[in-house]
Design a protein around this motif. Structure first.
Motif, mmCIF file in Angstrom:
data_model
loop_
_atom_site.group_PDB
_atom_site.id
_atom_site.type_symbol
_atom_site.label_atom_id
_atom_site.label_comp_id
_atom_site.label_asym_id
_atom_site.label_seq_id
_atom_site.Cartn_x
_atom_site.Cartn_y
_atom_site.Cartn_z
ATOM 1 N N ASN A 284 0.809 -1.216 0.000
ATOM 2 C CA ASN A 284 0.000 0.000 0.000
ATOM 3 C C ASN A 284 0.844 1.268 0.000
ATOM 4 O OD1 ASN A 284 -2.950 1.083 0.555
ATOM 5 N ND2 ASN A 284 -1.584 2.216 1.896
ATOM 6 N N VAL A 285 1.998 1.247 0.686
ATOM 7 C CA VAL A 285 2.812 2.464 0.768
ATOM 8 C C VAL A 285 3.429 2.835 -0.578
ATOM 9 C CG1 VAL A 285 3.351 2.053 3.191
ATOM 10 C CG2 VAL A 285 4.967 1.309 1.428
ATOM 11 N N THR A 286 3.454 1.897 -1.524
ATOM 12 C CA THR A 286 4.041 2.191 -2.836
ATOM 13 C C THR A 286 3.050 2.866 -3.761
ATOM 14 O OG1 THR A 286 3.412 0.077 -3.900
ATOM 15 C CG2 THR A 286 5.455 0.113 -2.598
ATOM 16 N N ARG A 287 1.785 3.034 -3.297
ATOM 17 C CA ARG A 287 0.709 3.527 -4.144
ATOM 18 C C ARG A 287 0.113 4.808 -3.564
ATOM 19 N NH1 ARG A 287 -1.364 -0.797 -7.322
ATOM 20 N NH2 ARG A 287 -3.406 0.187 -7.356
ATOM 21 N N HIS A 288 -0.482 5.622 -4.446
ATOM 22 C CA HIS A 288 -1.150 6.834 -3.989
ATOM 23 C C HIS A 288 -2.566 6.548 -3.490
ATOM 24 C CE1 HIS A 288 2.016 8.813 -6.506
ATOM 25 N NE2 HIS A 288 2.011 9.629 -5.475
ATOM 26 N N GLY A 289 -3.207 5.514 -4.007
ATOM 27 C CA GLY A 289 -4.556 5.182 -3.570
ATOM 28 C C GLY A 289 -4.534 4.486 -2.222
ATOM 29 N N LEU A 290 -5.335 4.926 -1.271
ATOM 30 C CA LEU A 290 -5.332 4.374 0.078
ATOM 31 C C LEU A 290 -6.113 3.060 0.114
ATOM 32 C CD1 LEU A 290 -5.837 7.592 2.199
ATOM 33 C CD2 LEU A 290 -3.759 6.637 1.218
ATOM 34 N N GLY A 291 -5.495 2.050 0.743
ATOM 35 C CA GLY A 291 -6.140 0.749 0.840
ATOM 36 C C GLY A 291 -6.150 -0.004 -0.475
ATOM 37 N N THR A 292 -5.270 0.368 -1.388
ATOM 38 C CA THR A 292 -5.280 -0.265 -2.708
ATOM 39 C C THR A 292 -4.097 -1.206 -2.858
ATOM 40 O OG1 THR A 292 -3.972 1.500 -3.749
ATOM 41 C CG2 THR A 292 -6.362 1.766 -3.722
ATOM 42 N N GLY A 293 -4.142 -2.010 -3.917
ATOM 43 C CA GLY A 293 -3.057 -2.934 -4.187
ATOM 44 C C GLY A 293 -3.495 -3.986 -5.180
ATOM 45 N N ASP A 294 -2.578 -4.867 -5.514
ATOM 46 C CA ASP A 294 -2.832 -5.964 -6.443
ATOM 47 C C ASP A 294 -2.634 -7.262 -5.685
ATOM 48 O OD1 ASP A 294 -2.930 -7.141 -9.304
ATOM 49 O OD2 ASP A 294 -1.075 -7.950 -8.460
ATOM 50 N N VAL A 295 -3.626 -8.137 -5.705
ATOM 51 C CA VAL A 295 -3.580 -9.332 -4.882
ATOM 52 C C VAL A 295 -2.388 -10.211 -5.245
ATOM 53 C CG1 VAL A 295 -5.135 -10.652 -6.384
ATOM 54 C CG2 VAL A 295 -4.932 -11.235 -3.942
ATOM 55 N N GLU A 296 -2.043 -10.294 -6.526
ATOM 56 C CA GLU A 296 -0.903 -11.115 -6.914
ATOM 57 C C GLU A 296 0.385 -10.576 -6.304
ATOM 58 O OE1 GLU A 296 1.346 -12.738 -10.960
ATOM 59 O OE2 GLU A 296 -0.605 -11.728 -11.099
ATOM 60 N N ALA A 297 0.537 -9.251 -6.317
ATOM 61 C CA ALA A 297 1.729 -8.645 -5.714
ATOM 62 C C ALA A 297 1.754 -8.876 -4.202
ATOM 63 C CB ALA A 297 1.774 -7.156 -6.020
ATOM 64 N N VAL A 298 0.595 -8.760 -3.549
ATOM 65 C CA VAL A 298 0.531 -8.985 -2.103
ATOM 66 C C VAL A 298 0.965 -10.415 -1.768
ATOM 67 C CG1 VAL A 298 -1.003 -9.154 -0.101
ATOM 68 C CG2 VAL A 298 -1.253 -7.248 -1.697
ATOM 69 N N LEU A 299 0.482 -11.378 -2.532
ATOM 70 C CA LEU A 299 0.815 -12.771 -2.250
ATOM 71 C C LEU A 299 2.302 -13.049 -2.475
ATOM 72 C CD1 LEU A 299 -2.299 -14.570 -3.785
ATOM 73 C CD2 LEU A 299 -1.847 -14.015 -1.383
ATOM 74 N N LYS A 300 2.889 -12.392 -3.461
ATOM 75 C CA LYS A 300 4.331 -12.553 -3.681
ATOM 76 C C LYS A 300 5.132 -11.915 -2.547
ATOM 77 C CE LYS A 300 4.187 -12.872 -8.735
ATOM 78 N NZ LYS A 300 4.542 -12.220 -10.023
ATOM 79 N N LEU A 301 4.690 -10.725 -2.113
ATOM 80 C CA LEU A 301 5.381 -10.047 -1.009
ATOM 81 C C LEU A 301 5.240 -10.826 0.291
ATOM 82 C CD1 LEU A 301 4.431 -6.340 -1.767
ATOM 83 C CD2 LEU A 301 6.721 -7.346 -1.909
ATOM 84 N N ARG A 302 4.138 -11.531 0.451
ATOM 85 C CA ARG A 302 3.933 -12.326 1.672
ATOM 86 C C ARG A 302 5.070 -13.324 1.874
ATOM 87 N NH1 ARG A 302 -1.336 -16.055 1.930
ATOM 88 N NH2 ARG A 302 -0.239 -16.948 0.148
ATOM 89 N N GLU A 303 5.609 -13.836 0.787
ATOM 90 C CA GLU A 303 6.690 -14.812 0.889
ATOM 91 C C GLU A 303 7.982 -14.183 1.406
ATOM 92 O OE1 GLU A 303 5.943 -18.015 0.436
ATOM 93 O OE2 GLU A 303 3.923 -17.189 0.150
ATOM 94 N N LEU A 304 8.065 -12.844 1.362
ATOM 95 C CA LEU A 304 9.266 -12.145 1.817
ATOM 96 C C LEU A 304 9.168 -11.678 3.266
ATOM 97 C CD1 LEU A 304 9.906 -9.944 -1.353
ATOM 98 C CD2 LEU A 304 10.867 -12.196 -0.818
ATOM 99 N N VAL A 305 8.003 -11.876 3.880
ATOM 100 C CA VAL A 305 7.806 -11.465 5.266
ATOM 101 C C VAL A 305 8.447 -12.494 6.197
ATOM 102 C CG1 VAL A 305 6.104 -10.980 7.065
ATOM 103 C CG2 VAL A 305 5.678 -10.234 4.705
ATOM 104 N N GLU A 306 9.281 -12.034 7.108
ATOM 105 C CA GLU A 306 9.942 -12.908 8.072
ATOM 106 C C GLU A 306 9.328 -12.707 9.452
ATOM 107 O OE1 GLU A 306 14.069 -12.008 7.997
ATOM 108 O OE2 GLU A 306 14.347 -12.651 5.905
ATOM 109 N N VAL A 307 8.959 -13.808 10.087
ATOM 110 C CA VAL A 307 8.383 -13.762 11.430
ATOM 111 C C VAL A 307 9.295 -14.552 12.358
ATOM 112 C CG1 VAL A 307 6.383 -14.276 12.870
ATOM 113 C CG2 VAL A 307 6.053 -13.611 10.469
#
Length: 334
Positions: A284-307
């Protein structure tokens, strides 16, 4: 109406007009806005069905209904007597400049009673319920009494519904009194509420345990550009993600909350929920629209999240070796 994955309590959405620049000429965008709308937008992006429970009134309310429904969100609205708020922002210079803002009119007792009934009915059929705040305009501070949030959380938890709250101040205190599934709060809000005595990791962990002890099953704390902190099952987890170039940080926390809610509404666990939420907020921070995004990009980024689990004593002086629970007990005794 087919039951939704998520019932969203969003008392008073606002109409937003934003002026951008396109090819040297003004480019005017008209959207629905407010915390609940931004959360609903990301929920829909992530494939969750959403029913928004709100009050719509006046000319702005009429426009808002069409705009919200056009984004794929079902609307159950009380036809209020006043008007919904609106603002105009000029972003042609790169930063948001407020041109004009008109707050929503206060909700009447009748409006609140009707809205409560709508939300409770919708929540009984939903997979999860998300409680969002009214407009953050000072004039809207008392638009929805904190006790309304307390009663909603209590009634929905009594029938076994997961309840997620993205609240602060009196409203946060009220839902904690009832108990709820997830509290998402920023470190700034913890400081402003006097729940944390500093913004260092130890102080925030102590505040998180305090929130858990007062009624939150899981606690998520955002820290601007620092890693998220999550308390679940007595264990603190640090959530790290790549730092992408920021176009607009507004709405990132709401996207995080949406990702968490979407996962829990479908029966997922808290760690998976946080991974998806972190990825949604990151995009979301990469975009001007609030609460927006692309589901495919979100799912790819999810793989980069470390817990990573935070070992007891991490972040403290080696000789102290105090646990997060020790910190919480010290906070209670201070």
């Amino acid at each position: 109406m087919v039951p939704s994955d998520v019932a969203l309590f969003a008392p008073s959405p606002v109409l937003t007009v934003t002026v951008e620049e396109q090819g040297g000429s003004p480019d005017i965008h008209v959207h629905a806005g407010g915390q609940g709308v931004w959360q609903a937008r990301m929920l829909v992006t992530l494939g969750a069905s959403v029913t928004m429970c709100c009050v719509l009134a006046g000319e702005t309310g009429t426009v808002l209904r069409h705009l919200i429904e056009d984004e794929g969100v079902a609307v159950k609205a009380v036809e209020g007597a006043g008007r919904n708020g609106a603002y105009i922002h000029d972003r042609r210079g790169g930063e948001r400049v407020e041109v004009a803002e008109a707050p929503s009119d206060p909700l009447t007792r009748h409006d609140l009673d009707e809205l409560y009934g709508l939300t409770l009915s919708t929540g009984l059929d939903a997979g999860a319920v998300l409680l969002s705040g009214p407009s953050d305009h000072p004039a809207a501070a008392d638009a929805v009494p904190a006790d309304t949030y307390r009663r909603l959380a209590a009634d929905l938890r009594a029938v076994g519904k997961p309840v997620i709250a993205d609240l602060a101040g009196e409203r946060l205190a009220a839902v904690l009194e009832s108990g709820l599934t997830v509290v998402k709060v920023s470190h700034e809000e913890l400081l402003d509420d006097g729940r944390a005595d500093g913004d260092d990791q130890d102080a925030l962990i102590a505040a998180m345990h305090d929130l858990h002890d007062h009624g939150a099953e899981y606690v998520i704390v955002t820290r601007a550009h620092e890693p998220l902190l999550v308390l679940a099952d007595g264990i603190v987890r640090v959530v790290r993600m790549p730092q992408l170039q920021s176009a607009d940080t507004h709405g990132a926390g709401d996207s995080l909350t949406a990702g968490v809610t979407a996962t829990l509404a479908r029966g997922g666990d808290i760690e998976d929920a946080v991974r998806l939420g972190a990825a949604a907020g990151m995009l979301n921070v990469t975009r001007h629209g609030l609460g927006t995004g692309d589901v495919e990009a979100v799912l790819k980024l999810r793989e980069l999240v470390e817990v990573d689990r935070l070992e007891p004593g991490a972040g403290t002086a080696p000789q102290a070796q105090v646990t997060p629970r020790d910190l919480a007990e010290r906070a209670h005794g201070s």
